[in-house]
Motif scaffolding. Structure first.
Motif, PDB file in Angstrom:
ATOM      1  N   LEU A   1       0.714  -1.254  -0.078  1.00  0.00           N
ATOM      2  CA  LEU A   1      -0.250  -0.075  -0.187  1.00  0.00           C
ATOM      3  C   LEU A   1       0.550   0.992  -0.208  1.00  0.00           C
ATOM      4  CD1 LEU A   1      -2.797   1.248   0.146  1.00  0.00           C
ATOM      5  CD2 LEU A   1      -2.427   1.182   2.403  1.00  0.00           C
ATOM      6  N   ALA A   2       2.023   1.099   0.465  1.00  0.00           N
ATOM      7  CA  ALA A   2       2.703   2.397   0.548  1.00  0.00           C
ATOM      8  C   ALA A   2       3.338   2.984  -0.662  1.00  0.00           C
ATOM      9  CB  ALA A   2       3.387   1.941   1.970  1.00  0.00           C
ATOM     10  N   LEU A   3       3.614   1.437  -1.081  1.00  0.00           N
ATOM     11  CA  LEU A   3       4.402   1.929  -2.588  1.00  0.00           C
ATOM     12  C   LEU A   3       3.065   2.726  -3.865  1.00  0.00           C
ATOM     13  CD1 LEU A   3       6.779   0.224  -4.558  1.00  0.00           C
ATOM     14  CD2 LEU A   3       4.354  -1.128  -4.841  1.00  0.00           C
ATOM     15  N   CYS A   4       2.505   1.489  -3.466  1.00  0.00           N
ATOM     16  CA  CYS A   4       0.993   2.240  -4.448  1.00  0.00           C
ATOM     17  C   CYS A   4       1.171   3.367  -4.254  1.00  0.00           C
ATOM     18  CB  CYS A   4      -0.193   1.513  -4.544  1.00  0.00           C
ATOM     19  SG  CYS A   4       0.541  -0.379  -4.860  1.00  0.00           S
ATOM     20  N   SER A   5       1.044   3.446  -2.765  1.00  0.00           N
ATOM     21  CA  SER A   5       0.171   5.474  -2.608  1.00  0.00           C
ATOM     22  C   SER A   5       1.728   6.125  -2.771  1.00  0.00           C
ATOM     23  CB  SER A   5       0.467   5.601  -0.807  1.00  0.00           C
ATOM     24  OG  SER A   5      -0.803   4.881  -0.581  1.00  0.00           O
ATOM     25  N   THR A   6       3.067   6.224  -2.828  1.00  0.00           N
ATOM     26  CA  THR A   6       3.834   6.449  -3.747  1.00  0.00           C
ATOM     27  C   THR A   6       3.825   6.812  -5.176  1.00  0.00           C
ATOM     28  OG1 THR A   6       4.938   6.514  -1.515  1.00  0.00           O
ATOM     29  CG2 THR A   6       6.531   6.995  -3.954  1.00  0.00           C
ATOM     30  N   ALA A   7       3.210   5.581  -5.733  1.00  0.00           N
ATOM     31  CA  ALA A   7       3.323   5.743  -7.047  1.00  0.00           C
ATOM     32  C   ALA A   7       2.103   6.548  -7.340  1.00  0.00           C
ATOM     33  CB  ALA A   7       3.043   4.601  -7.276  1.00  0.00           C
ATOM     34  N   ARG A   8       1.237   6.760  -7.018  1.00  0.00           N
ATOM     35  CA  ARG A   8      -0.290   7.235  -7.513  1.00  0.00           C
ATOM     36  C   ARG A   8       0.578   8.661  -7.183  1.00  0.00           C
ATOM     37  NH1 ARG A   8      -4.780   9.500  -6.612  1.00  0.00           N
ATOM     38  NH2 ARG A   8      -6.871   8.315  -7.168  1.00  0.00           N
ATOM     39  N   ILE A   9       0.927   9.007  -6.452  1.00  0.00           N
ATOM     40  CA  ILE A   9       1.584  10.917  -6.431  1.00  0.00           C
ATOM     41  C   ILE A   9       2.176  10.758  -7.694  1.00  0.00           C
ATOM     42  CG2 ILE A   9       3.202  11.986  -4.620  1.00  0.00           C
ATOM     43  CD1 ILE A   9       1.842  10.511  -1.915  1.00  0.00           C
ATOM     44  N   ALA A  10       3.201   9.985  -7.938  1.00  0.00           N
ATOM     45  CA  ALA A  10       4.293  10.600  -8.832  1.00  0.00           C
ATOM     46  C   ALA A  10       3.549  10.877 -10.232  1.00  0.00           C
ATOM     47  CB  ALA A  10       5.314   9.192  -8.897  1.00  0.00           C
ATOM     48  N   TYR A  11       2.012   9.445 -10.106  1.00  0.00           N
ATOM     49  CA  TYR A  11       1.618   9.752 -11.338  1.00  0.00           C
ATOM     50  C   TYR A  11       0.908  10.450 -11.706  1.00  0.00           C
ATOM     51  CZ  TYR A  11       2.897   4.593 -12.107  1.00  0.00           C
ATOM     52  OH  TYR A  11       3.515   3.788 -12.460  1.00  0.00           O
ATOM     53  N   GLU A  12      -0.023  11.137 -10.298  1.00  0.00           N
ATOM     54  CA  GLU A  12      -0.229  12.798  -9.857  1.00  0.00           C
ATOM     55  C   GLU A  12      -0.024  13.703 -10.818  1.00  0.00           C
ATOM     56  OE1 GLU A  12      -2.484  14.113  -6.881  1.00  0.00           O
ATOM     57  OE2 GLU A  12      -3.351  12.231  -6.709  1.00  0.00           O
ATOM     58  N   ASN A  13       1.599  13.550  -9.653  1.00  0.00           N
ATOM     59  CA  ASN A  13       2.521  14.609 -10.426  1.00  0.00           C
ATOM     60  C   ASN A  13       2.950  14.677 -12.213  1.00  0.00           C
ATOM     61  OD1 ASN A  13       2.109  16.116  -7.724  1.00  0.00           O
ATOM     62  ND2 ASN A  13       4.304  14.444  -7.561  1.00  0.00           N
ATOM     63  N   ALA A  14       2.946  13.791 -12.486  1.00  0.00           N
ATOM     64  CA  ALA A  14       3.287  13.322 -13.745  1.00  0.00           C
ATOM     65  C   ALA A  14       2.070  14.049 -15.031  1.00  0.00           C
ATOM     66  CB  ALA A  14       3.707  11.820 -14.144  1.00  0.00           C
ATOM     67  N   LEU A  15       1.075  13.821 -14.089  1.00  0.00           N
ATOM     68  CA  LEU A  15      -0.124  13.737 -14.884  1.00  0.00           C
ATOM     69  C   LEU A  15      -0.585  15.551 -14.839  1.00  0.00           C
ATOM     70  CD1 LEU A  15      -3.439  13.634 -16.132  1.00  0.00           C
ATOM     71  CD2 LEU A  15      -4.181  13.329 -13.825  1.00  0.00           C
ATOM     72  N   ARG A  16      -0.566  16.044 -13.579  1.00  0.00           N
ATOM     73  CA  ARG A  16      -0.239  17.438 -13.588  1.00  0.00           C
ATOM     74  C   ARG A  16       0.587  17.973 -15.119  1.00  0.00           C
ATOM     75  NH1 ARG A  16      -0.623  16.467  -7.951  1.00  0.00           N
ATOM     76  NH2 ARG A  16      -2.375  16.956  -7.291  1.00  0.00           N
ATOM     77  N   LEU A  17       2.405  17.240 -14.984  1.00  0.00           N
ATOM     78  CA  LEU A  17       3.306  18.253 -16.339  1.00  0.00           C
ATOM     79  C   LEU A  17       2.815  18.147 -17.358  1.00  0.00           C
ATOM     80  CD1 LEU A  17       6.143  17.253 -14.375  1.00  0.00           C
ATOM     81  CD2 LEU A  17       5.137  19.453 -14.480  1.00  0.00           C
ATOM     82  N   ALA A  18       1.871  16.985 -17.516  1.00  0.00           N
ATOM     83  CA  ALA A  18       1.870  16.314 -19.335  1.00  0.00           C
ATOM     84  C   ALA A  18       0.394  17.124 -19.244  1.00  0.00           C
ATOM     85  CB  ALA A  18       1.120  15.069 -19.396  1.00  0.00           C
ATOM     86  N   VAL A  19      -1.273  17.534 -18.599  1.00  0.00           N
ATOM     87  CA  VAL A  19      -2.413  18.183 -19.097  1.00  0.00           C
ATOM     88  C   VAL A  19      -1.990  20.235 -19.596  1.00  0.00           C
ATOM     89  CG1 VAL A  19      -3.347  16.531 -17.940  1.00  0.00           C
ATOM     90  CG2 VAL A  19      -2.793  19.058 -17.153  1.00  0.00           C
ATOM     91  N   PRO A  20      -2.589  20.495 -20.690  1.00  0.00           N
ATOM     92  CA  PRO A  20      -2.617  21.825 -20.806  1.00  0.00           C
ATOM     93  C   PRO A  20      -2.360  23.111 -19.494  1.00  0.00           C
ATOM     94  CG  PRO A  20      -3.859  20.906 -22.340  1.00  0.00           C
ATOM     95  CD  PRO A  20      -3.494  19.721 -21.361  1.00  0.00           C
ATOM     96  N   ARG A  21      -1.916  23.570 -19.847  1.00  0.00           N
ATOM     97  CA  ARG A  21      -2.225  24.571 -18.417  1.00  0.00           C
ATOM     98  C   ARG A  21      -2.802  25.797 -19.039  1.00  0.00           C
ATOM     99  NH1 ARG A  21       1.991  24.655 -14.060  1.00  0.00           N
ATOM    100  NH2 ARG A  21       3.395  22.748 -14.339  1.00  0.00           N
ATOM    101  N   SER A  22      -4.000  25.932 -18.118  1.00  0.00           N
ATOM    102  CA  SER A  22      -4.924  27.347 -18.516  1.00  0.00           C
ATOM    103  C   SER A  22      -3.675  28.487 -18.185  1.00  0.00           C
ATOM    104  CB  SER A  22      -5.912  26.920 -18.437  1.00  0.00           C
ATOM    105  OG  SER A  22      -6.161  27.312 -16.270  1.00  0.00           O
ATOM    106  N   ILE A  23      -4.437  29.633 -19.137  1.00  0.00           N
ATOM    107  CA  ILE A  23      -3.895  30.815 -19.188  1.00  0.00           C
ATOM    108  C   ILE A  23      -5.172  31.842 -18.720  1.00  0.00           C
ATOM    109  CG2 ILE A  23      -3.216  32.882 -19.863  1.00  0.00           C
ATOM    110  CD1 ILE A  23      -2.223  31.061 -21.790  1.00  0.00           C
TER     111      ILE A  23
END
Length: 67
Positions: A44-66
Motif C-alpha cells: 500500500l505504501a508503494l502504491c501510494s507513492t506511485a500514485r503521487i508520482a503519477y498525479e504529478n506527471a499528469l499535472r505536468l502533461a495536461v495543458p495549463r490554462s491561462i
C-alpha cells in the motif's frame, strides 16, 4: 541463544512450546496473518507513492490554462 517464543493472551504470557498443538497452530496462524498484513502495508505504501508520482506527471502533461 534465542529467547523462547512467548505469546500473551488476555494479559497472561505463555511459552508457545508449552501450549497444546491446537494453540500452537493458532499462534502460527496469527504469525502468518501478521506477516501478510505487514506485506500488504508495504504494498500500500508503494502504491501510494506511485500514485503521487503519477498525479504529478499528469499535472505536468495536461495543458495549463491561462487566466
Amino acid at each position: 541463544m534465542d529467547e523462547p517464543l512467548q505469546v500473551t493472551v488476555d494479559g497472561v504470557s505463555y511459552l508457545v512450546s508449552e501450549l497444546s498443538a491446537e494453540a500452537q497452530e493458532q499462534v502460527n496462524n496469527l504469525r502468518f496473518v501478521d506477516q501478510e498484513m505487514a506485506a500488504l502495508r508495504s504494498r500500500l505504501a508503494l502504491c501510494s507513492t506511485a500514485r503521487i508520482a503519477y498525479e504529478n506527471a499528469l499535472r505536468l502533461a495536461v495543458p495549463r490554462s491561462i487566466q
